[in-house]
Design an enzyme around this catalytic site. Sequence first.
Site: not given
Length: 234
Positions: A88, A174, A176
Amino acid sequence: MRILVIQHSDKEHAGAFRALFERDGHELVTCVAPQMIGDVDLAGIDGLWVLGGPMQVWEAQELPWLAREIDVIREAVLGRKLPYFGICLGHQLLAHVLGGQIGLAPQSEVGLLHVAKHGNPPMFDGMPDQFSCFQWHSAEVSRLPEGVRILASSGRCNVQAMSWGRAAHSVQFHAELDAATLADWYEIEDCEKMLRNEIGADADRVFDALSEAEADLARLRRNLYRHWFASIPE
């Protein structure tokens, strides 16, 4: 490896990637910006990960700590040739350091959405042509740096994933994020409110949607993680 992770809140961490690093015995050295960015020392660091945050790249003129972070990334990627992975904001900061341009996107992307890969890049080896990922951004790479390859795009954002050289990679989405990581984000003031403002009633089932998609999201994370380590020059 000793990997420096720059994050922009103690709650916006490397998320579900942390289990992969721990499994393989890698040491994560955490820098929470802005509090700790002035003390960053790249000596003894083998790689750099830079995560997301609510600030924008162009705010570095008003935020001295963000200008310092950009200098750290520049030294790591261009000076020391360290392997790099950005998520990001970290994706946009890499593009900025390499000479690209970041601007407001015509439309923001928020929620569990789809991205299409370009060809079959190793980063997404074995993934379908379109895959799900969690997005939360209102800015984008608006001008690509020289020498950068686009690896994935979406209808609203052309540069969803990119690579530069062998060991600098980044994604706009994202990667993660899982349900547990979003729960940590919700501890940040106004985070849940902002998400509800963006996606309305869909926020009521965002945790269920993440849980339902977890098998595919975990597969994506494993691919990104494995490819990043495989791309590091010996």
